[in-house]
Design an enzyme around this catalytic site. Structure first.
Site, PDB file in Angstrom:
ATOM      1  N   ASP A  33       2.377   2.526   2.605  1.00 38.08           N
ATOM      2  CA  ASP A  33       2.365   3.204   3.906  1.00 38.08           C
ATOM      3  C   ASP A  33       3.675   2.993   4.653  1.00 38.08           C
ATOM      4  OD1 ASP A  33      -0.131   4.270   3.553  1.00 38.08           O
ATOM      5  OD2 ASP A  33      -1.163   2.560   4.437  1.00 38.08           O
ATOM      6  N   CYS A  81      -0.163  -4.984   7.311  1.00 34.35           N
ATOM      7  CA  CYS A  81      -0.423  -3.802   8.149  1.00 34.35           C
ATOM      8  C   CYS A  81       0.035  -4.064   9.573  1.00 34.35           C
ATOM      9  CB  CYS A  81      -1.909  -3.461   8.164  1.00 34.35           C
ATOM     10  SG  CYS A  81      -2.648  -3.391   6.531  1.00 34.35           S
ATOM     11  N   CYS A 128       0.817  -1.230   0.000  1.00 36.54           N
ATOM     12  CA  CYS A 128       0.000   0.000   0.000  1.00 36.54           C
ATOM     13  C   CYS A 128       0.844   1.270   0.000  1.00 36.54           C
ATOM     14  CB  CYS A 128      -0.931   0.016   1.213  1.00 36.54           C
ATOM     15  SG  CYS A 128      -0.028   0.129   2.768  1.00 36.54           S
ATOM     16  N   CYS A 181      -2.873   2.437   7.965  1.00 41.14           N
ATOM     17  CA  CYS A 181      -4.317   2.337   8.183  1.00 41.14           C
ATOM     18  C   CYS A 181      -4.647   2.104   9.661  1.00 41.14           C
ATOM     19  CB  CYS A 181      -4.859   1.189   7.346  1.00 41.14           C
ATOM     20  SG  CYS A 181      -4.200  -0.403   7.893  1.00 41.14           S
TER      21      CYS A 181
HETATM   22  S1  FES Z   1      -3.295  -0.420   4.302  1.00 49.16           S
HETATM   23 FE1  FES Z   1      -1.315   0.460   4.514  1.00 49.16          FE
HETATM   24  S2  FES Z   1      -0.675  -0.117   6.458  1.00 49.16           S
HETATM   25 FE2  FES Z   1      -2.633  -0.969   6.295  1.00 49.16          FE
END
Ligand code: FES
Length: 136
Positions: free
Chosen positions: A37, A104, A35, A60
């Site tokens: 992140d 995540c 993702c 998230c």
């Molecule tokens: S969707 Fe990116 S850390 Fe959970």
């Protein structure tokens, strides 16, 4: 939409230990390739125990909740104990959630591992030497 257990929702809505430590002994930074992140975990260590742990993330809700729980649980733990707590926490949480959320949750545990590694490298003077020594 995935259903989250109550304790995770509570940590997501009211996360603990968010932010940076101004003079950390170790920092671990990791990214979730699926993702994009990012997670950063900061630790302060005294006499081989974690006396403070905080995190910052662009992740998230699942990443926020796990980091909050993990930073709470490792406070006061010796470094090896903290790694064990981290593994147990991951097992506990992952057993209750959909598989697609695994990356995540592992952001927090991976960031903690790196923060501890960085602390240990500093203790061994690896950073001061400018990296790892090469053998002839
Ligand atoms: S969707 Fe990116 S850390 Fe959970």
């Amino acid at each position: 939409m995935a259903k989250y257990p109550k304790f995770l929702m509570e940590h997501f809505q009211n996360p603990r230990n968010v932010g940076e430590i101004s003079d950390p002994d170790g920092v671990g930074t990791v990214g979730n390739a699926s993702c994009g992140d990012i997670m950063q975990m900061y630790i302060k260590v005294n006499a081989n125990r974690i006396i403070e742990a905080t995190f910052k993330t662009f992740g998230c809700g699942a990443a926020i909740a796990t980091s909050s729980i993990l930073t709470e649980r490792i406070k006061g733990a010796a470094l090896d104990e903290a790694l064990k707590i981290s593994e147990e926490t991951a097992k506990e949480i992952l057993s209750q959630l959909p598989k697609e959320k695994t990356p995540c949750f592992t952001l927090a545990t991976d960031a903690l591992k790196l923060a501890i590694e960085e602390y240990r490298c500093k203790q061994e003077g690896v950073h001061e030497k400018g990296g790892f020594d090469m053998k002839d």
